[in-house]
Design a protein around this motif. Structure first.
Motif, PDB file in Angstrom:
ATOM      1  N   GLU A 161      -9.529-104.417 -32.952  1.00 38.37           N
ATOM      2  CA  GLU A 161      -8.517-105.211 -32.242  1.00 38.37           C
ATOM      3  C   GLU A 161      -8.942-105.588 -30.833  1.00 38.37           C
ATOM      4  O   GLU A 161      -8.280-106.401 -30.172  1.00 38.37           O
ATOM      5  CB  GLU A 161      -7.197-104.442 -32.182  1.00 38.37           C
ATOM      6  CG  GLU A 161      -7.265-103.152 -31.400  1.00 38.37           C
ATOM      7  CD  GLU A 161      -5.960-102.380 -31.460  1.00 38.37           C
ATOM      8  OE1 GLU A 161      -4.953-102.869 -30.899  1.00 38.37           O
ATOM      9  OE2 GLU A 161      -5.945-101.300 -32.073  1.00 38.37           O
ATOM     10  N   ARG A 197     -15.382-104.881 -36.055  1.00 35.36           N
ATOM     11  CA  ARG A 197     -14.672-105.674 -37.049  1.00 35.36           C
ATOM     12  C   ARG A 197     -13.619-104.869 -37.806  1.00 35.36           C
ATOM     13  O   ARG A 197     -12.971-105.412 -38.706  1.00 35.36           O
ATOM     14  CB  ARG A 197     -15.684-106.266 -38.061  1.00 35.36           C
ATOM     15  CG  ARG A 197     -16.530-107.386 -37.492  1.00 35.36           C
ATOM     16  CD  ARG A 197     -17.615-107.803 -38.487  1.00 35.36           C
ATOM     17  NE  ARG A 197     -18.193-109.078 -38.117  1.00 35.36           N
ATOM     18  CZ  ARG A 197     -19.135-109.250 -37.189  1.00 35.36           C
ATOM     19  NH1 ARG A 197     -19.601-108.193 -36.530  1.00 35.36           N
ATOM     20  NH2 ARG A 197     -19.606-110.454 -36.911  1.00 35.36           N
ATOM     21  N   PHE A 241      -5.253-117.056 -31.096  1.00 41.11           N
ATOM     22  CA  PHE A 241      -4.634-117.209 -32.406  1.00 41.11           C
ATOM     23  C   PHE A 241      -4.090-118.615 -32.641  1.00 41.11           C
ATOM     24  O   PHE A 241      -3.623-118.924 -33.742  1.00 41.11           O
ATOM     25  CB  PHE A 241      -3.539-116.161 -32.604  1.00 41.11           C
ATOM     26  CG  PHE A 241      -4.058-114.739 -32.620  1.00 41.11           C
ATOM     27  CD1 PHE A 241      -5.355-114.463 -33.030  1.00 41.11           C
ATOM     28  CD2 PHE A 241      -3.255-113.688 -32.219  1.00 41.11           C
ATOM     29  CE1 PHE A 241      -5.852-113.174 -33.043  1.00 41.11           C
ATOM     30  CE2 PHE A 241      -3.736-112.383 -32.228  1.00 41.11           C
ATOM     31  CZ  PHE A 241      -5.039-112.121 -32.638  1.00 41.11           C
ATOM     32  N   TYR A 292     -11.063-107.620 -23.581  1.00 36.92           N
ATOM     33  CA  TYR A 292     -11.658-107.932 -24.879  1.00 36.92           C
ATOM     34  C   TYR A 292     -13.135-108.273 -24.703  1.00 36.92           C
ATOM     35  O   TYR A 292     -13.565-108.719 -23.635  1.00 36.92           O
ATOM     36  CB  TYR A 292     -10.965-109.123 -25.537  1.00 36.92           C
ATOM     37  CG  TYR A 292      -9.495-108.914 -25.788  1.00 36.92           C
ATOM     38  CD1 TYR A 292      -9.057-108.230 -26.915  1.00 36.92           C
ATOM     39  CD2 TYR A 292      -8.547-109.390 -24.889  1.00 36.92           C
ATOM     40  CE1 TYR A 292      -7.700-108.031 -27.142  1.00 36.92           C
ATOM     41  CE2 TYR A 292      -7.192-109.196 -25.102  1.00 36.92           C
ATOM     42  CZ  TYR A 292      -6.776-108.509 -26.231  1.00 36.92           C
ATOM     43  OH  TYR A 292      -5.444-108.304 -26.452  1.00 36.92           O
ATOM     44  N   GLU A 342      -4.911-113.165 -26.426  1.00 39.88           N
ATOM     45  CA  GLU A 342      -4.745-113.137 -27.881  1.00 39.88           C
ATOM     46  C   GLU A 342      -3.905-114.317 -28.361  1.00 39.88           C
ATOM     47  O   GLU A 342      -4.227-114.955 -29.376  1.00 39.88           O
ATOM     48  CB  GLU A 342      -4.100-111.826 -28.319  1.00 39.88           C
ATOM     49  CG  GLU A 342      -5.065-110.691 -28.506  1.00 39.88           C
ATOM     50  CD  GLU A 342      -4.459-109.555 -29.291  1.00 39.88           C
ATOM     51  OE1 GLU A 342      -5.197-108.920 -30.059  1.00 39.88           O
ATOM     52  OE2 GLU A 342      -3.250-109.303 -29.150  1.00 39.88           O
ATOM     53  N   ARG A 380      -7.749-112.025 -38.807  1.00 38.79           N
ATOM     54  CA  ARG A 380      -9.080-112.621 -38.878  1.00 38.79           C
ATOM     55  C   ARG A 380      -9.636-112.762 -37.469  1.00 38.79           C
ATOM     56  O   ARG A 380      -9.285-113.681 -36.738  1.00 38.79           O
ATOM     57  CB  ARG A 380      -9.026-113.985 -39.568  1.00 38.79           C
ATOM     58  CG  ARG A 380     -10.379-114.696 -39.571  1.00 38.79           C
ATOM     59  CD  ARG A 380     -10.380-115.961 -40.385  1.00 38.79           C
ATOM     60  NE  ARG A 380     -11.631-116.680 -40.219  1.00 38.79           N
ATOM     61  CZ  ARG A 380     -12.093-117.586 -41.067  1.00 38.79           C
ATOM     62  NH1 ARG A 380     -11.401-117.906 -42.136  1.00 38.79           N
ATOM     63  NH2 ARG A 380     -13.233-118.208 -40.840  1.00 38.79           N
ATOM     64  N   ARG A 381     -10.510-111.861 -37.100  1.00 40.16           N
ATOM     65  CA  ARG A 381     -11.108-111.871 -35.765  1.00 40.16           C
ATOM     66  C   ARG A 381     -12.581-112.246 -35.815  1.00 40.16           C
ATOM     67  O   ARG A 381     -13.322-111.984 -34.883  1.00 40.16           O
ATOM     68  CB  ARG A 381     -10.912-110.510 -35.101  1.00 40.16           C
ATOM     69  CG  ARG A 381      -9.450-110.250 -34.770  1.00 40.16           C
ATOM     70  CD  ARG A 381      -9.192-108.852 -34.257  1.00 40.16           C
ATOM     71  NE  ARG A 381      -7.788-108.683 -33.902  1.00 40.16           N
ATOM     72  CZ  ARG A 381      -7.296-108.732 -32.664  1.00 40.16           C
ATOM     73  NH1 ARG A 381      -8.105-108.916 -31.640  1.00 40.16           N
ATOM     74  NH2 ARG A 381      -6.012-108.573 -32.439  1.00 40.16           N
ATOM     75  N   GLN A 382     -12.996-112.852 -36.898  1.00 45.43           N
ATOM     76  CA  GLN A 382     -14.349-113.394 -37.047  1.00 45.43           C
ATOM     77  C   GLN A 382     -14.223-114.855 -37.436  1.00 45.43           C
ATOM     78  O   GLN A 382     -13.601-115.184 -38.439  1.00 45.43           O
ATOM     79  CB  GLN A 382     -15.128-112.624 -38.109  1.00 45.43           C
ATOM     80  CG  GLN A 382     -16.509-113.198 -38.404  1.00 45.43           C
ATOM     81  CD  GLN A 382     -17.212-112.456 -39.508  1.00 45.43           C
ATOM     82  OE1 GLN A 382     -17.338-111.246 -39.471  1.00 45.43           O
ATOM     83  NE2 GLN A 382     -17.681-113.190 -40.521  1.00 45.43           N
ATOM     84  N   PHE A 432     -13.627-110.005 -30.581  1.00 48.64           N
ATOM     85  CA  PHE A 432     -13.585-111.244 -31.349  1.00 48.64           C
ATOM     86  C   PHE A 432     -15.023-111.652 -31.644  1.00 48.64           C
ATOM     87  O   PHE A 432     -15.868-111.679 -30.746  1.00 48.64           O
ATOM     88  CB  PHE A 432     -12.846-112.343 -30.590  1.00 48.64           C
ATOM     89  CG  PHE A 432     -11.377-112.083 -30.497  1.00 48.64           C
ATOM     90  CD1 PHE A 432     -10.526-112.499 -31.514  1.00 48.64           C
ATOM     91  CD2 PHE A 432     -10.845-111.393 -29.421  1.00 48.64           C
ATOM     92  CE1 PHE A 432      -9.160-112.245 -31.441  1.00 48.64           C
ATOM     93  CE2 PHE A 432      -9.491-111.134 -29.343  1.00 48.64           C
ATOM     94  CZ  PHE A 432      -8.645-111.553 -30.353  1.00 48.64           C
ATOM     95  N   PHE A 491      -8.823-118.207 -36.117  1.00 49.30           N
ATOM     96  CA  PHE A 491      -8.596-116.818 -35.742  1.00 49.30           C
ATOM     97  C   PHE A 491      -7.135-116.481 -35.986  1.00 49.30           C
ATOM     98  O   PHE A 491      -6.257-117.346 -35.921  1.00 49.30           O
ATOM     99  CB  PHE A 491      -8.930-116.584 -34.266  1.00 49.30           C
ATOM    100  CG  PHE A 491     -10.396-116.646 -33.937  1.00 49.30           C
ATOM    101  CD1 PHE A 491     -11.234-115.575 -34.204  1.00 49.30           C
ATOM    102  CD2 PHE A 491     -10.943-117.789 -33.367  1.00 49.30           C
ATOM    103  CE1 PHE A 491     -12.586-115.635 -33.901  1.00 49.30           C
ATOM    104  CE2 PHE A 491     -12.295-117.863 -33.061  1.00 49.30           C
ATOM    105  CZ  PHE A 491     -13.118-116.774 -33.332  1.00 49.30           C
TER     106      PHE A 491
END
Length: 429
Positions: free
Chosen positions: A161, A155, A382, A143, A378, A401-403, A164, A397
């Motif tokens: 995916e 995004r 999360f 990542y 991940e 929602r990865r922002q 981040f 996160f």
């Protein structure tokens, strides 16, 4: 097919169309591992993160300041014993804000240096070329964390995916600028932008934001990535002036945007000139001050969007922490990457963002526990829900929602320093 041979095949396929003198030496560095050797970038003593960023060239200030902010925090964490007993180490490479060296650096980080994760990259044109690599390495759970770009490719599908983000997006920044200009009656908006993925991302954001209100871009002009402050932007100024703009939104880096600001004021454009956060506000202002001495005639119309608060606002916990650790640790770029003539800033929006990135990264690594591995990254991320980074905005996160952050800030120049813009109507109405 063995693990290494499969990766070697992916590497060759990915770079097959990128014949370049940059690539040959780096290909030779990717050596196979011994049986049982880990790709994880973790030892009993260290967690290694990999960075490719602009440490040279016209945009060097972005990579240097982002790194310095991150290192101010990591130095402190390491002095206190690290993350569950492991020091955080940054493996750095310079890409000069150019895509091909960024790709080769990334492959070296993954295949030779075997870093745990990618962290602190700079720029849309570089990151967008790295994202396909992450997709190729998805079985290794690779990542990229908190790149210094607000563009959409990291995004949204097919690459979202694998990334981040902490900062707000360019869509959010451009929408904020458009809405504020429209609110004070400045409806004729022109765009000056870098002719690449970054510039087009910002341009698309401005167009979409204007379209939501039934407006359109009245004029647009581009420049080539890598343009320095010494470049002339008179042609671009003439194109935009013919559109009779009420405001200009710039999507670029500090050298070119400072040159545009200079030539726009000299060329008679009397309208707000706005920049996105990526520009490197302090670097831009320094170029103007060093060039003309008295900045006020050139910064009267300047407004910059930011994705972190003012580094002078000591009421904000992360700002107090950042200021103390920047003074205490005074982080410097490693000798091999230092550029003659560049003097780092004591504080800046860019280094504050780097500091916030590092603090968030350290929290994620802490949540991995005593046996960190990529397969659980991940899962650890999360678990970040309503986390207080000390920045005035709770961070969460999730798979959707990865922002982490959404908030925007606006700054103008007073007495040769950036201060918060409190009243758009009073300043630009």
């Amino acid at each position: 097919m063995s693990g290494f041979n499969r990766r070697k095949f992916l590497y060759s396929g990915l770079l097959g169309g990128l014949a370049s003198p940059w690539l040959g030496p780096r290909l030779a560095l990717a050596q196979p591992m011994a049986d049982g050797e880990s790709y994880e970038g973790v030892s009993d003593e260290e967690i290694v993160l990999g960075t490719s960023a602009a440490f040279s060239g016209p945009s060097q200030g972005l990579g240097i300041e982002l790194y310095r902010g991150a290192q101010a925090y990591f130095t402190q964490i390491n002095a206190e014993g690290g993350i569950n007993g492991r020091r955080i180490v940054l493996k750095l490479y310079d890409d000069g804000y150019q895509p091909v060296p960024s790709v080769q650096n990334t492959m070296e980080l993954l295949l030779r240096d075997r870093v745990f994760a990618l962290f602190g990259y700079v720029g849309t044109p570089t990151v967008t070329r790295v994202l396909p690599i992450l997709k190729k390495f998805q079985q290794e759970n690779v990542y990229i964390f908190f790149p210094f770009t607000g563009a959409q490719p990291q995004r949204e599908p097919p690459y979202g995916e694998f990334a981040f983000n902490l900062r707000a997006s360019y869509l959010e920044e451009t929408a904020g600028l458009v809405e504020n200009f429209l609110s004070i009656g400045r409806r004729r908006i022109a765009v000056f932008y870098q002719a690449d993925a970054y510039g087009r991302s910002g341009w698309a954001g401005v167009r979409a934001a204007l379209g939501a209100y039934g407006e359109r871009i009245v004029a647009e002009a581009t420049y080539t990535r890598g343009a320095a402050f010494t470049s002339s932007m008179r042609e671009q100024v003439a194109i935009l002036r013919n559109g009779n703009p009420d405001a200009v939104i710039c999507i670029g880096a500090y050298g070119a945007c400072a040159a545009f600001l200079r030539d726009a004021v000299d060329g008679g454009i009397e309208a707000p000139i706005a920049n996105l956060s990526f520009v490197g506000s302090e670097n831009l202002l320094q170029l103007i001050i060093e060039s003309v001495g008295e900045s006020a005639p050139y910064t009267r119309w300047l407004v910059n969007s930011q994705v972190v608060p003012s580094y002078e606002d000591d009421s904000i916990p992360i700002v107090r922490e950042y200021s103390a650790l920047m003074r205490q640790n005074n982080p410097q770029v490693p000798e091999a990457l230092r550029q003659p003539g560049y003097a780092p800033f004591e504080r800046s929006f860019t280094s504050l963002e780097g500091f916030a990135n590092a603090k968030m990264m350290a929290e994620i690594l802490t949540r991995l526990g005593d046996s960190p591995n990529r397969a659980r990254l991940e899962e650890a991320i999360f678990t970040v829900r309503d986390f207080d980074l000390g920045i005035g905005e709770l961070i969460s996160f999730s798979p959707e929602r990865r922002q982490g952050m959404r908030r925007l800030y606006y700054t103008v120049v007073e007495q040769d320093r950036f201060v918060p813009l409190e009243d758009w109507q009073a300043r630009f109405g």
